[in-house]
Enzyme design. Structure first.
Site, short mmCIF file in Angstrom:
data_model
loop_
_atom_site.label_atom_id
_atom_site.label_comp_id
_atom_site.label_asym_id
_atom_site.label_seq_id
_atom_site.Cartn_x
_atom_site.Cartn_y
_atom_site.Cartn_z
CB SER A 188 -0.94 0.01 1.21
OG SER A 188 -0.21 0.16 2.41
CE LYS A 227 -2.99 2.42 4.82
NZ LYS A 227 -2.85 1.56 3.62
#
Length: 275
Positions: free
Chosen positions: A85, A156
């Site tokens: 990701s 993230k």
């Protein structure tokens, strides 16, 4: 008979001499080729020293492990990257070093920071329970970077902080923060900023986070309709990923993203305050 004489002679030589040391003495005697007798440490003492060394090594090992775990818990923790990701910035199998002191003394996460956070209550439903033994074991291994992190831990990039208005996408297909388009050069080359349109205002004390590999990342966009709206509370942030520590060929520091340098504070957005 000769046999009896030999036995008698052997028995006499093996008996303790007057004034000498017996079988339980500290030193055992042996003859060298010149006929002189020498002394050497008995096997019992060697075993005691060997046992002491093993015990000492074991205690040192335990002490070192405890110190490493404490250092990892409070200061700097290796974090194993389990998914794609955050490509190309972070790759599967990378060990990033998470600075747990980055936000401990009044500092707050900033736009562009790569953060590790506990997604319980924002990305993961609360109340999910695991086996306590396996959780403890995995937690200890994860703290040393030897196992994948818990399923509630995520990495993230911060795109919006409290008060920001984050919009996607503008006429050029870019994410806008407080009215300013962001040139996200860190994105995966096969991606667009987002295929999901959104227009949100980040509540104070929370973060809007997204992966660099947008088409392969479950992030704030995927939780818009859920309680919390995909926002991550600042107090759930574990730390900032500052370095890639492993593998050796990827040693590097993760510098702050300059893409957000032109983004103004929320109260000074182009065209006035957001609505």
């Amino acid at each position: 008979m000769d046999t009896e004489a030999k036995h008698t002679e052997r028995d006499r030589s093996s008996a303790p001499e007057a004034g000498g040391e017996g079988e339980g003495s500290r030193f055992a005697r042996s003859a060298d080729p010149s006929g002189r007798r020498s002394s050497r440490p008995s096997g019992g003492l060697g075993k005691r020293l060997s046992g002491l060394s093993w015990r000492t090594a074991g205690l040192l090992g335990v002490a070192c492990t405890v110190l490493v775990l404490l250092f990892s818990h409070f200061v700097l923790q290796p974090f194993q990257i389990p998914s794609r990701s955050m490509e190309p910035t972070l790759q599967v199998g990378d060990r990033v070093l998470v600075n747990k002191l980055a936000y401990r003394f009044g500092s707050q996460p900033e736009r562009g920071d790569v953060v590790v956070f506990d997604g319980t209550g924002s990305f993961v439903q609360e109340g999910v329970k695991e086996n306590p033994v396996s959780t403890l074991t995995r937690g200890a291994l994860a703290a040393l970077g030897l196992a994948e992190p818990a399923e509630t831990d995520f990495v993230k990039r911060v795109v919006g902080v409290g008060g920001d208005r984050v919009v996607c996408c503008d006429k050029g297909g870019r994410v806008e923060v407080n009215g300013v388009p962001v040139d996200e050069r860190y994105l995966h080359p096969d991606d667009v900023p987002s295929e999901v349109p959104f227009d949100i205002v980040v509540p104070e004390g929370t973060l809007w986070v997204m992966g660099d590999h947008r088409s392969n990342s479950r992030d704030s966009r995927d939780h818009l309709g859920e309680p919390g709206g995909g926002m991550v509370p600042v107090d759930k942030v574990i730390g900032r990923a500052d370095w890639i520590g492993w593998p050796v060929g990827r040693w590097t520091s993760l510098e702050p993203a300059g893409a957000f340098s032109r983004v103004p504070d929320p109260g000074r957005m182009p065209g006035g305050a957001h609505g």
